[in-house]
Design a protein around this motif. Structure first.
Motif, short mmCIF file in Angstrom:
data_model
loop_
_atom_site.label_atom_id
_atom_site.label_comp_id
_atom_site.label_asym_id
_atom_site.label_seq_id
_atom_site.Cartn_x
_atom_site.Cartn_y
_atom_site.Cartn_z
N SER A 73 0.83 -1.21 0.00
CA SER A 73 0.00 0.00 0.00
C SER A 73 0.86 1.25 0.00
CB SER A 73 -0.91 0.00 1.23
OG SER A 73 -1.76 -1.12 1.22
N GLU A 74 1.95 1.27 0.79
CA GLU A 74 2.85 2.43 0.84
C GLU A 74 3.55 2.63 -0.51
OE1 GLU A 74 5.40 1.54 4.07
OE2 GLU A 74 4.04 2.35 5.61
N ARG A 75 3.91 1.52 -1.15
CA ARG A 75 4.57 1.61 -2.46
C ARG A 75 3.63 2.22 -3.51
NH1 ARG A 75 6.79 -3.55 -5.94
NH2 ARG A 75 7.78 -2.34 -7.63
N LEU A 76 2.34 1.77 -3.47
CA LEU A 76 1.35 2.36 -4.39
C LEU A 76 1.15 3.84 -4.11
CD1 LEU A 76 -1.43 -0.39 -4.54
CD2 LEU A 76 -0.02 0.43 -6.44
N LEU A 77 1.09 4.20 -2.83
CA LEU A 77 0.88 5.61 -2.48
C LEU A 77 2.06 6.48 -2.94
CD1 LEU A 77 -0.92 7.69 -1.09
CD2 LEU A 77 0.25 7.13 1.07
N ARG A 78 3.27 6.00 -2.76
CA ARG A 78 4.45 6.78 -3.18
C ARG A 78 4.46 6.94 -4.70
NH1 ARG A 78 7.14 3.58 0.68
NH2 ARG A 78 7.95 2.27 -1.03
N LYS A 79 4.13 5.84 -5.37
CA LYS A 79 4.12 5.90 -6.84
C LYS A 79 3.06 6.88 -7.33
CE LYS A 79 5.70 4.36 -10.78
NZ LYS A 79 7.07 4.57 -11.23
N TYR A 80 1.89 6.83 -6.64
CA TYR A 80 0.81 7.74 -7.07
C TYR A 80 1.20 9.19 -6.85
CZ TYR A 80 -3.72 10.07 -7.04
OH TYR A 80 -4.76 10.95 -7.27
N ARG A 81 1.90 9.49 -5.77
CA ARG A 81 2.29 10.87 -5.48
C ARG A 81 3.43 11.36 -6.39
NH1 ARG A 81 2.34 10.61 1.17
NH2 ARG A 81 0.05 10.69 1.46
N ASP B 159 4.70 9.67 -9.37
CA ASP B 159 4.58 9.41 -10.81
C ASP B 159 3.23 8.76 -11.10
OD1 ASP B 159 5.04 9.12 -13.49
OD2 ASP B 159 6.56 7.52 -13.26
N PRO B 160 2.13 9.52 -10.97
CA PRO B 160 0.81 8.92 -11.16
C PRO B 160 0.58 8.40 -12.56
CG PRO B 160 0.65 11.30 -11.01
CD PRO B 160 2.07 10.98 -10.70
N ASP B 161 1.30 8.92 -13.52
CA ASP B 161 1.06 8.47 -14.89
C ASP B 161 1.55 7.03 -15.11
OD1 ASP B 161 -0.08 10.89 -15.48
OD2 ASP B 161 1.85 11.78 -16.13
N ASN B 162 2.56 6.62 -14.38
CA ASN B 162 3.11 5.25 -14.55
C ASN B 162 2.72 4.30 -13.39
OD1 ASN B 162 4.47 5.93 -16.99
ND2 ASN B 162 6.08 6.93 -15.77
N ILE B 163 1.65 4.61 -12.70
CA ILE B 163 1.26 3.77 -11.55
C ILE B 163 0.82 2.37 -11.97
CG2 ILE B 163 -1.19 4.45 -11.52
CD1 ILE B 163 -0.94 4.54 -8.46
N GLU B 164 0.43 2.27 -13.31
CA GLU B 164 -0.03 0.95 -13.75
C GLU B 164 1.08 -0.10 -13.69
OE1 GLU B 164 -0.28 3.69 -15.42
OE2 GLU B 164 -2.42 4.14 -15.74
N THR B 165 2.31 0.35 -13.72
CA THR B 165 3.41 -0.62 -13.73
C THR B 165 3.50 -1.43 -12.44
OG1 THR B 165 4.91 1.12 -12.95
CG2 THR B 165 4.75 0.79 -15.34
N ILE B 166 3.07 -0.83 -11.33
CA ILE B 166 3.16 -1.57 -10.04
C ILE B 166 1.78 -1.85 -9.45
CG2 ILE B 166 5.40 -0.54 -9.54
CD1 ILE B 166 3.90 1.27 -7.50
N LEU B 167 0.73 -1.35 -10.10
CA LEU B 167 -0.61 -1.50 -9.52
C LEU B 167 -1.04 -2.96 -9.42
CD1 LEU B 167 -3.18 -0.18 -8.45
CD2 LEU B 167 -3.98 -0.01 -10.84
N GLU B 168 -0.91 -3.69 -10.53
CA GLU B 168 -1.38 -5.08 -10.52
C GLU B 168 -0.58 -5.98 -9.57
OE1 GLU B 168 -2.37 -8.73 -13.63
OE2 GLU B 168 -1.74 -6.75 -14.37
N PRO B 169 0.75 -5.91 -9.59
CA PRO B 169 1.49 -6.76 -8.64
C PRO B 169 1.19 -6.42 -7.18
CG PRO B 169 2.91 -5.98 -10.38
CD PRO B 169 1.65 -5.23 -10.53
N ALA B 170 1.06 -5.12 -6.88
CA ALA B 170 0.80 -4.74 -5.49
C ALA B 170 -0.57 -5.22 -5.03
CB ALA B 170 0.92 -3.22 -5.35
N LEU B 171 -1.59 -4.99 -5.89
CA LEU B 171 -2.92 -5.42 -5.51
C LEU B 171 -3.02 -6.95 -5.43
CD1 LEU B 171 -5.14 -2.96 -7.60
CD2 LEU B 171 -4.65 -2.90 -5.16
N THR B 172 -2.32 -7.63 -6.33
CA THR B 172 -2.29 -9.10 -6.26
C THR B 172 -1.70 -9.57 -4.93
OG1 THR B 172 -2.12 -9.25 -8.66
CG2 THR B 172 -1.48 -11.20 -7.38
#
Length: 591
Positions: free
Chosen positions: A389-397, A399-412
């Protein structure tokens, strides 16, 4: 649970019955002793009843003793509490009875021999015969004296005064022979003209011997017996009948009859002296045996009284050893062991209270340990969830445009860990809310075979081998929970062999522990085994040696076995496999 020791009512009733039998035996002895010593056969309804009772009583006592002996033998064979101690007490009491009876028997036999030899000695026989002969000699002497005097010249000379002075004549006669007690004179008209002498000897009518002189028949009166002699005397033209009398002693006849009867009885007993002695021995034995049997019965009753508190204490300690701390013993007040019983009950009460406190403490400690383990297990999946969750939040803050690169692995990763949490909580709920078993009679062999069939199909490389000597072992179990036990143990064995080649051996047998019978189930695998330092923690909740295990499988197994009043343990050798043992109480006895 308050348990009363066996009441003494039966023993007291038994003692009262034995006392009444003892009184009855005394009455029979008193009655039949007189009959035996008199030698008179018992007759009549009462006599027949008493003689029948005299035969039935020893037989009944003997049968009753045999029943008690058989019961004691069965108690010894079945190893019932106090049976051997009771046997020792009965033998001890019986030995005391025998030691007391033997000297008494010897003295009694000696007394009987001495008494009989004294009673029937020749001296006593001679004395009885001599007394009888003396009585007869006295009687004959009185007759001879009367006849000799009456037929002698002196008496005839004295009769010369019969008309002039009969009184002087009587005086002369009595002085000449004091054995003459009276004289009576009758005239030719058979009228009494003179009587003198002892009162009660006078005749009312003149006797007759057809005109001859001679001895008259003996005359027995109410208070005495008389010997009379009649003589006809002529004086001038007058003819007189003179009767002189001699009185016998009042008790002479009774004495003679008694001596005659005593002599006949003496001669009869003397002739059958040996038979009479044997009869007395039989009579003595006949009443000694019931006394011995009564003593043995009393020893049975007294031994029951002695061992009852001891048996109660033994039963109480056995129940305590089985885990029943609520057991109490009730005893009669004033009993010799009442203080010991009270101390035992007080000790059990204190022990039960202490046990409750210990169980409460252990329960709190166990739940604290479970809570600690559960918190630890919950923290393990929460850490990667937090990191993802922290990794997704940092990525969103950043580099929100490239959040898809880590979204699926993190949510999985988050979903995986949440599923693990859900599975963990589900097993914890199952463990904490395990329902009480719904018991029914089941064939344990069938339950094992059905559970084993599932794993044989799923793991074909693992060989399952089931052996038993009994195909009809019926246990009172919950079939669903028992299948869960076997499934968990089979699963652990398969995992220990990494689902590869190996073997699992299952065996059922019957064992006996104490007075209870059990079915023993042995499950052995050829897996990796358990480290010795970890073996004590196997049944602890959340302890596991597997990367994906929850550590609740074996605690659930142990809980189910405990709810079925059974036991489970294991033996393990690192590198050679593990063997689990389960003992479950039998629904019925085998063998």
């Amino acid at each position: 649970m308050a348990i009363n020791s066996k009441k003494a009512g039966a023993s007291r009733s038994g003692l009262v019955s034995v006392f009444l039998l003892y009184i009855l035996l005394i009455i029979l002895t008193y009655y039949l002793t007189g009959e035996v010593l008199r030698g008179v056969p018992t007759g009549g309804a009462t006599g027949m009843i008493i003689i029948s009772a005299a035969f039935i009583l020893p037989l009944g006592l003997f049968i009753y003793v045999l029943v008690n002996v058989r019961k004691l033998i069965l108690d010894i064979r079945h190893s019932r509490p106090g049976a051997r101690f009771k046997t020792h007490l009965i033998l001890f009491f019986s030995l005391i009875v025998l030691l007391s009876a033997i000297p008494q028997t010897i003295v009694s036999m000696r007394f009987v021999n001495t008494a009989i030899n004294t009673w029937f000695s020749p001296e006593i026989g001679n004395a009885i015969t001599g007394g009888l002969n003396l009585s007869l000699a006295y009687y004959n002497d009185k007759i001879d004296t009367l006849v000799d005097f009456a037929e002698g010249p002196v008496f005839n000379n004295m009769l010369s005064d019969i008309e002039r002075s009969p009184q002087r004549m009587w005086t002369n006669i009595h002085n000449a022979n004091p054995g003459i007690d009276s004289i009576q004179i009758f005239d030719s008209e058979e009228a009494s003209v003179f009587f003198s002498g002892r009162s009660g000897a006078e005749l009312e009518t003149a006797p007759s011997l057809d005109g001859a002189d001679g001895l008259l028949p003996r005359e027995d009166r109410e208070e005495t017996s008389l010997l009379r002699y009649l003589q006809i005397h002529e004086s001038g033209e007058d003819v007189y009948t003179v009767v002189i009398s001699s009185l016998l002693p009042q008790n002479l006849d009774d004495t003679a009859r008694s001596l005659t009867a005593a002599r006949e009885v003496f001669l009869t007993y003397q002739k059958n002296q040996q038979d009479f002695t044997t009869l007395l021995y039989i009579f003595y034995t006949f009443f000694t045996i019931p006394l011995v049997l009564l003593s043995i019965l009393i020893s049975f009753l007294l031994s029951d009284e002695v061992i009852r508190p001891i048996v109660s204490l033994e039963a109480a300690t056995r129940r305590v050893s089985e885990g029943d701390y609520s057991y109490r013993i009730l005893t009669r007040s004033g009993d010799e062991l009442s203080n010991l019983t009270k101390s035992f009950n007080q000790m059990m009460e204190e022990l039960e209270n202490s046990r409750k406190k210990i169980l409460q403490t252990e329960k709190i400690t166990a739940w604290q340990e479970i809570a600690r383990q559960l918190a630890h297990e919950l923290r393990n999946p929460l850490t990667p969830i937090k990191l993802s969750s922290e990794r997704l939040l940092r990525k969103y803050r950043k580099d929100p445009d490239n959040i898809e690169t880590i979204l699926e692995p993190a949510l999985t990763n988050i979903i995986t860990e949440v599923n693990a949490l859900d599975n963990l909580l589900k097993e914890f709920r199952d463990f904490s809310r395990l329902p009480a078993p719904t018991l029914s009679v089941q064939n344990i062999c069938t339950l094992i075979t059905e559970t084993m069939a599932t794993y044989k199909t799923s793991f074909p490389r693992i060989k399952f081998n089931y052996t038993t000597e009994y195909d009809d072992i019926n246990l009172n179990v919950d079939p669903k929970q028992m299948k869960q036990v076997f499934s968990n143990l089979f699963k652990n064995s398969c995992e220990a062999m990494e689902y590869d080649a190996g073997s699992i051996s299952i065996q059922t047998d019957l064992v006996r522990k104490g007075n209870s019978s059990y079915c023993r189930i042995r499950i052995q695998d050829t897996g990796s085994g358990i480290d010795s330092e970890k073996q004590e923690q196997v049944f602890n909740p959340y302890f596991t040696t597997k990367t994906e295990g929850t550590g609740l499988g074996l605690p659930i197994v142990e809980r189910i076995i405990f709810d079925h009043k059974g036991q489970i343990w294991f033996e393990s050798d690192k590198g050679h496999g593990t063997t689990f043992f389960i003992d479950l109480p039998l629904e019925k006895k085998f063998g």
